[in-house]
Design an enzyme around this catalytic site. Structure first.
Site, PDB file in Angstrom:
ATOM      1  N   ASP A  40      -4.395  15.575   0.189  1.00  0.00           N
ATOM      2  CA  ASP A  40      -4.745  14.333  -0.527  1.00  0.00           C
ATOM      3  C   ASP A  40      -5.194  14.646  -1.951  1.00  0.00           C
ATOM      4  O   ASP A  40      -6.003  15.553  -2.170  1.00  0.00           O
ATOM      5  CB  ASP A  40      -5.881  13.605   0.192  1.00  0.00           C
ATOM      6  CG  ASP A  40      -5.377  12.764   1.344  1.00  0.00           C
ATOM      7  OD1 ASP A  40      -4.246  12.997   1.810  1.00  0.00           O
ATOM      8  OD2 ASP A  40      -6.122  11.869   1.786  1.00  0.00           O
ATOM      9  N   ASP A 100       2.540   3.634  -2.019  1.00  0.00           N
ATOM     10  CA  ASP A 100       2.383   4.208  -0.692  1.00  0.00           C
ATOM     11  C   ASP A 100       0.902   4.280  -0.304  1.00  0.00           C
ATOM     12  O   ASP A 100       0.065   4.669  -1.121  1.00  0.00           O
ATOM     13  CB  ASP A 100       2.968   5.636  -0.784  1.00  0.00           C
ATOM     14  CG  ASP A 100       3.138   6.292   0.548  1.00  0.00           C
ATOM     15  OD1 ASP A 100       3.851   5.739   1.396  1.00  0.00           O
ATOM     16  OD2 ASP A 100       2.565   7.385   0.739  1.00  0.00           O
ATOM     17  N   GLU A 153       1.600  -0.995   0.169  1.00  0.00           N
ATOM     18  CA  GLU A 153       1.545  -0.796   1.612  1.00  0.00           C
ATOM     19  C   GLU A 153       0.070  -0.819   2.022  1.00  0.00           C
ATOM     20  O   GLU A 153      -0.657   0.149   1.814  1.00  0.00           O
ATOM     21  CB  GLU A 153       2.168   0.550   1.986  1.00  0.00           C
ATOM     22  CG  GLU A 153       2.199   0.762   3.488  1.00  0.00           C
ATOM     23  CD  GLU A 153       2.408   2.220   3.909  1.00  0.00           C
ATOM     24  OE1 GLU A 153       2.902   2.435   5.031  1.00  0.00           O
ATOM     25  OE2 GLU A 153       2.081   3.145   3.131  1.00  0.00           O
TER      26      GLU A 153
END
Ligand code: GLC
Length: 557
Positions: free
Chosen positions: A174, A204, A248
């Site tokens: 991440d 995303d 998303e």
């Protein structure tokens, strides 16, 4: 009616089509789809009525997560082509009036990204703080997203001597968006692709990277994470005024409102409606429209410029994670009872037509619903011809099989040997021999023609993208009757989710017998009685789109 200040909000009435270049059309015969292949099919997409292409990641990648693990945010995967090929494809799309958006992955890079390589090599690397490190993983860990592959979101890296955070695969560390340098990098990446001609991004995993702002103990200059989304949106708006962020965000509706920026609408431009999608499958399984109706009614009020994106399935597992366990089991039992049809304990790896045993009435009814629900519809490639899945591909790859163009070898996707293809072709009743573009283009009764009609009607009815949504009272649980009203236009759609033919009495507030309900998908019209009521006949799994027409109406019908 077109109003000048609404015409540049193109996303309110767009038809979005998601595709992965890798599996769309292989033009050079090496087994992998490519950008030249995509350019060859822009006219096909244009004649279908698509107005916006969403390209799944086309960046260089070791492909652990089908391209969502990126090693160069500015690059083009050489298997797909070059920057030149991409610009050609974008230019061709624009020439046909289509916009192009692409995935923007802010949450993570590939572990092979030069930033991560440098970061793990030394604590003094300028890139160390691009990622999230801990000596010991925290006690209260969030669950990994792919629980069949990972048992923790923290992995110890020998080289780095610390654990790093990864919400997805361990090969996807991440990014630490709390670090201003990372935020600058992301802005540059956006600016770069906007200059290359993109009209925005499918963003995303949005809640995941916003959470990172709360995870890191380092410098957090944002008082609250949503300020970062606002900053991304306003940066993009300064570069390209009408570009969109399609996010998303698989969260309950009330939480999604925050990701729109509340009623100010200054964060994500659009969000997928995962809640309505999941409730739609529950409705289909029960042959009871009420779960879907209440999901739609539970959408919070947003800014008029914000938009919901509706969809039947996307490229991931068909997630049912927001249903209760018992509800999810009902959908599993109805549409994916075998273990290999399920994944992560929460989703299905099937496409719609096989789930409905290929029943053309039900398949058409579902797409009629998709295009008549309030919002902007998003198609996943192959839906327009009713493609199935290949469960043998495993997990999410089952629905990412090559596009089926013809009945020939490899479905006309590639001339390479089948063993060299980017993914296995669908086999059995939904194989290219039975389901392909070529045959359906010649058949006026095909699903492809039907979808083209739905798209055309959707585009004729701006009230679907813009309008006020209402569920109309009627006596049957199997039926969803709804209206979308905008300006002086009103569309009524009636869908029967059950197998019995029904006559549906509707009472239409504000209407009298001067109005007529004119069918938009077939010939026919229905009179409205003096008291504003009308009776609509529906076949089993039948559906009607009805335009409310007044004597002085000048709309094309
Ligand atoms: C999103 C994508 C999914 C990907 C994940 C990690 O959920 O839709 O395909 O695996 O993010 O990037």
């Amino acid at each position: 009616m077109r109003v000048s200040d609404t015409s540049d909000l193109w996303w309110k009435t767009a038809v979005v089509y998601c595709l992965d270049v890798e599996t769309f059309l292989d033009w050079n015969g090496d087994g992998t789809g490519d950008l030249q292949g995509l350019a060859q099919r822009i006219d096909y997409l244009n004649s279908l009525g698509v107005t916006c292409l969403w390209l799944m990641p086309f960046y260089p990648t070791p492909d652990r997560d089908d391209g969502y693990d990126i090693t160069d945010f500015y690059g083009v995967d050489s298997r797909l082509g070059t920057h030149g090929d991409l610009v050609e494809a974008i230019r061709t799309a624009k020439d046909r009036g289509m916009r192009v958006i692409a995935d923007l992955v802010v949450n993570h890079t590939s572990h092979r990204h030069p930033w991560f390589r440098s970061a793990r090599a030394s604590r003094s690397s300028p890139y160390r703080d691009y990622y999230v490190w801990r000596d010991e993983p925290p006690a209260d860990q969030t669950a990994p997203t792919f629980p069949d592959q990972e048992d923790s979101v923290w992995t110890y890296d020998e080289r780095a001597g610390q654990h790093y955070l990864h919400r997805f695969y361990r090969q996807q560390p991440d990014l630490n968006v709390a670090n201003p340098a990372v935020r600058n990098e992301i802005a540059k990446v956006m600016g770069f692709w906007l200059e290359m001609g993109l009209s925005g991004f499918r963003v995303d995993a949005v809640p995941f990277f916003l959470e990172t702002l709360g995870v890191d103990g380092g410098e957090v200059s944002f008082p609250e994470p949503h300020e970062y989304l606002r900053a991304l949106r306003s940066f993009m708006g300064r570069r390209v005024g009408d570009a969109v962020l399609l996010g998303e965000v698989n969260l309950p509706h009330e939480e999604q409102l925050k990701f729109f920026g509340g009623t100010d609408g200054d964060e994500l431009t659009m969000q997928f409606d995962f809640i309505a999608m999941q409730q739609m499958y529950l409705s289909l399984a029960r042959r009871d429209a009420r779960p879907l109706a209440s999901a739609l009614l539970s959408r919070p009020t947003t800014s008029p410029d914000s938009q919901w994106a509706t969809f039947v399935r996307n490229h991931d597992e068909l997630t049912l994670d927001k249903l209760s366990e018992a509800e999810r089991q009902e959908v599993f039992d109805a549409f994916g009872p075998e273990p290999e049809m399920q994944v992560y304990g929460r989703g299905l790896t099937r496409r719609l037509p096989p789930m409905l045993n290929g029943d053309p009435r039900r398949i058409r009814m579902v797409y009629s619903l998709l295009f008549s629900l309030p919002g902007t519809p998003v198609l996943f490639y192959g839906e327009e011809i009713g493609m199935g899945e290949n469960l043998a591909a495993g997990g999410r790859l089952a629905v990412r099989t090559p596009m089926q163009w013809t009945a020939q070898k490899n479905g006309g996707f590639s001339t390479a040997a089948p063993s060299r293809l980017a993914g296995p072709v669908v086999e059995g009743g939904f194989s290219p021999e039975h389901v392909n573009v070529d045959a359906q283009r010649r058949d006026p009764d095909s699903l492809l023609h039907f979808m083209t009609l739905l798209i055309r009607r959707y585009r004729d009815c701006p009230e679907l993208g813009w309008g006020r949504f209402a569920v109309l009272e009627q006596p049957y649980d199997a039926v969803l009757a709804h209206s979308c009203t905008w300006d002086s236009a009103c569309l009524i759609a009636v869908h029967n989710l059950g197998p019995e033919p029904l006559t549906v009495p509707l009472t239409l507030a504000g209407l009298d017998s001067s109005a007529t309900l004119v069918d938009l998908l077939c010939h026919g019209s229905t009179a409205v009685a003096q008291n504003g009521s009308a009776e609509i006949m529906l076949e089993g799994y039948g559906f009607r789109w009805l335009r409310v027409v007044h004597p002085d109406d000048r709309r094309l019908l």
